[in-house]
Scaffold this motif. Structure first.
Motif, PDB file in Angstrom:
ATOM      1  N   ARG A 199     -82.228  34.842 -23.726  1.00 42.45           N
ATOM      2  CA  ARG A 199     -81.978  35.944 -23.007  1.00 42.45           C
ATOM      3  C   ARG A 199     -82.237  37.505 -23.364  1.00 42.45           C
ATOM      4  N   GLU A 200     -82.476  36.842 -24.591  1.00 49.14           N
ATOM      5  CA  GLU A 200     -82.831  38.687 -25.729  1.00 49.14           C
ATOM      6  C   GLU A 200     -84.938  38.237 -25.200  1.00 49.14           C
ATOM      7  N   GLN A 201     -85.192  37.504 -24.593  1.00 50.33           N
ATOM      8  CA  GLN A 201     -86.430  37.491 -24.265  1.00 50.33           C
ATOM      9  C   GLN A 201     -86.648  38.298 -22.756  1.00 50.33           C
ATOM     10  N   GLU A 202     -86.015  37.998 -22.373  1.00 50.57           N
ATOM     11  CA  GLU A 202     -84.995  38.400 -20.766  1.00 50.57           C
ATOM     12  C   GLU A 202     -85.036  39.599 -20.631  1.00 50.57           C
ATOM     13  N   ILE A 203     -83.546  40.115 -21.887  1.00 47.08           N
ATOM     14  CA  ILE A 203     -83.761  41.935 -21.771  1.00 47.08           C
ATOM     15  C   ILE A 203     -84.856  42.911 -22.032  1.00 47.08           C
ATOM     16  N   ILE A 204     -84.775  42.610 -22.922  1.00 45.63           N
ATOM     17  CA  ILE A 204     -86.502  43.014 -23.036  1.00 45.63           C
ATOM     18  C   ILE A 204     -87.570  43.729 -22.156  1.00 45.63           C
ATOM     19  N   VAL A 205     -87.868  42.352 -21.665  1.00 47.47           N
ATOM     20  CA  VAL A 205     -88.543  42.266 -20.400  1.00 47.47           C
ATOM     21  C   VAL A 205     -88.234  43.389 -19.642  1.00 47.47           C
ATOM     22  N   LYS A 206     -86.520  43.015 -19.821  1.00 47.78           N
ATOM     23  CA  LYS A 206     -86.336  43.986 -17.312  1.00 47.78           C
ATOM     24  C   LYS A 206     -86.084  45.458 -18.625  1.00 47.78           C
ATOM     25  N   GLN A 207     -85.841  45.926 -19.707  1.00 44.37           N
ATOM     26  CA  GLN A 207     -85.391  46.984 -19.620  1.00 44.37           C
ATOM     27  C   GLN A 207     -86.956  48.092 -20.412  1.00 44.37           C
ATOM     28  N   GLU A 218     -88.140  48.789 -26.277  1.00 45.95           N
ATOM     29  CA  GLU A 218     -88.029  47.814 -27.222  1.00 45.95           C
ATOM     30  C   GLU A 218     -87.645  47.723 -28.002  1.00 45.95           C
ATOM     31  N   ALA A 219     -87.323  48.261 -29.765  1.00 48.67           N
ATOM     32  CA  ALA A 219     -87.366  48.695 -30.519  1.00 48.67           C
ATOM     33  C   ALA A 219     -85.406  48.770 -30.403  1.00 48.67           C
ATOM     34  N   LEU A 220     -85.187  49.873 -29.253  1.00 46.72           N
ATOM     35  CA  LEU A 220     -83.709  50.495 -29.038  1.00 46.72           C
ATOM     36  C   LEU A 220     -83.225  49.038 -28.765  1.00 46.72           C
ATOM     37  N   TYR A 221     -83.813  48.115 -28.188  1.00 51.34           N
ATOM     38  CA  TYR A 221     -82.833  46.484 -27.105  1.00 51.34           C
ATOM     39  C   TYR A 221     -82.271  46.051 -28.628  1.00 51.34           C
ATOM     40  N   GLU A 249     -70.141  56.068 -26.416  1.00 49.36           N
ATOM     41  CA  GLU A 249     -69.141  55.346 -25.357  1.00 49.36           C
ATOM     42  C   GLU A 249     -69.387  53.566 -25.516  1.00 49.36           C
ATOM     43  N   LEU A 250     -70.693  53.550 -24.436  1.00 45.95           N
ATOM     44  CA  LEU A 250     -71.283  52.573 -23.832  1.00 45.95           C
ATOM     45  C   LEU A 250     -71.757  51.235 -24.537  1.00 45.95           C
ATOM     46  N   TYR A 251     -72.818  51.634 -26.212  1.00 49.38           N
ATOM     47  CA  TYR A 251     -72.196  50.711 -27.302  1.00 49.38           C
ATOM     48  C   TYR A 251     -70.691  50.044 -27.728  1.00 49.38           C
ATOM     49  N   LEU A 252     -69.876  51.241 -28.045  1.00 49.55           N
ATOM     50  CA  LEU A 252     -68.527  50.383 -28.245  1.00 49.55           C
ATOM     51  C   LEU A 252     -68.046  49.262 -27.463  1.00 49.55           C
ATOM     52  N   GLU A 253     -68.638  50.456 -25.591  1.00 53.19           N
ATOM     53  CA  GLU A 253     -68.547  48.712 -24.098  1.00 53.19           C
ATOM     54  C   GLU A 253     -68.697  47.432 -24.534  1.00 53.19           C
ATOM     55  N   ARG A 254     -70.365  48.239 -24.926  1.00 55.36           N
ATOM     56  CA  ARG A 254     -70.635  46.447 -25.070  1.00 55.36           C
ATOM     57  C   ARG A 254     -70.490  46.164 -26.499  1.00 55.36           C
ATOM     58  N   MET A 255     -70.217  46.103 -27.627  1.00 57.44           N
ATOM     59  CA  MET A 255     -69.750  45.575 -28.516  1.00 57.44           C
ATOM     60  C   MET A 255     -68.657  44.986 -28.332  1.00 57.44           C
ATOM     61  N   ASN A 256     -67.253  45.487 -27.358  1.00 56.06           N
ATOM     62  CA  ASN A 256     -66.607  45.391 -26.966  1.00 56.06           C
ATOM     63  C   ASN A 256     -66.609  43.588 -26.317  1.00 56.06           C
ATOM     64  N   THR A 257     -67.671  44.025 -25.366  1.00 57.56           N
ATOM     65  CA  THR A 257     -67.876  42.607 -24.511  1.00 57.56           C
ATOM     66  C   THR A 257     -67.862  41.715 -25.496  1.00 57.56           C
ATOM     67  N   VAL A 258     -68.857  42.076 -26.629  1.00 62.38           N
ATOM     68  CA  VAL A 258     -69.926  40.479 -27.312  1.00 62.38           C
ATOM     69  C   VAL A 258     -68.560  40.245 -27.947  1.00 62.38           C
ATOM     70  N   ILE A 259     -67.354  40.722 -28.705  1.00 66.51           N
ATOM     71  CA  ILE A 259     -66.378  39.731 -28.416  1.00 66.51           C
ATOM     72  C   ILE A 259     -66.209  38.532 -27.859  1.00 66.51           C
ATOM     73  N   GLU A 260     -65.760  38.849 -26.158  1.00 66.30           N
ATOM     74  CA  GLU A 260     -65.509  38.343 -25.677  1.00 66.30           C
ATOM     75  C   GLU A 260     -66.524  37.099 -25.796  1.00 66.30           C
ATOM     76  N   VAL A 261     -68.009  37.236 -25.547  1.00 69.87           N
ATOM     77  CA  VAL A 261     -68.860  36.222 -25.766  1.00 69.87           C
ATOM     78  C   VAL A 261     -68.877  35.581 -27.042  1.00 69.87           C
ATOM     79  N   ALA A 262     -68.735  36.000 -28.217  1.00 75.20           N
ATOM     80  CA  ALA A 262     -68.385  35.544 -29.429  1.00 75.20           C
ATOM     81  C   ALA A 262     -67.216  33.949 -29.410  1.00 75.20           C
TER      82      ALA A 262
END
Ligand SMILES: O=C(O)C(=O)C[C@]1(C(=O)O)C=C[C@@H](O)C=C1
Length: 87
Positions: free
Chosen positions: A47-55, A68-71, A19-32
């Motif tokens: 941005r990717e590096q920031e996300i990896i470091v944070k998570q 890290e592999a998941l993100y 459910e959360l993954y689909l929500e993330r991918m739907n948000t990605v449509i707006e980003v695109a």
């Protein structure tokens, strides 16, 4: 918990993850859309590096490499989807 119970629990967790993954991918449509309008590249390494470091920082030591592999995978699929949308 026995194996059967663990699998039932995993199935429930997977429902939430999807459910959360689909929500993330739907948000990605707006980003695109935004990136297309602004003529920005899909890949944003900082941005990717920031996300990896944070998570990673939120995960226990023994799970950091898996988080890290998941993100990495989440963002790889996000980029693939954006590239598909921008074709
Ligand atoms: O934030 C962005 O610019 C996005 O495109 C989203 C996202 C992500 O899925 O988190 C995907 C690709 C970028 O390299 C960085 C992050």
């Amino acid at each position: 918990m026995n194996l059967e119970e663990c699998r039932t629990r995993i199935d429930q967790i997977d429902e939430k993850i999807l459910e959360l993954y689909l929500e993330r991918m739907n948000t990605v449509i707006e980003v695109a859309k935004y990136k297309k309008e602004q003529n920005l590249p899909v890949l944003h390494p900082k941005r990717e590096q920031e996300i990896i470091v944070k998570q990673r920082s939120k995960a226990p030591e023994e799970l950091k490499q898996y988080v890290e592999a998941l993100y990495q995978t989440l963002m790889e699929t996000s980029r693939a989807y954006q590239n598909e949308l921008l074709k």
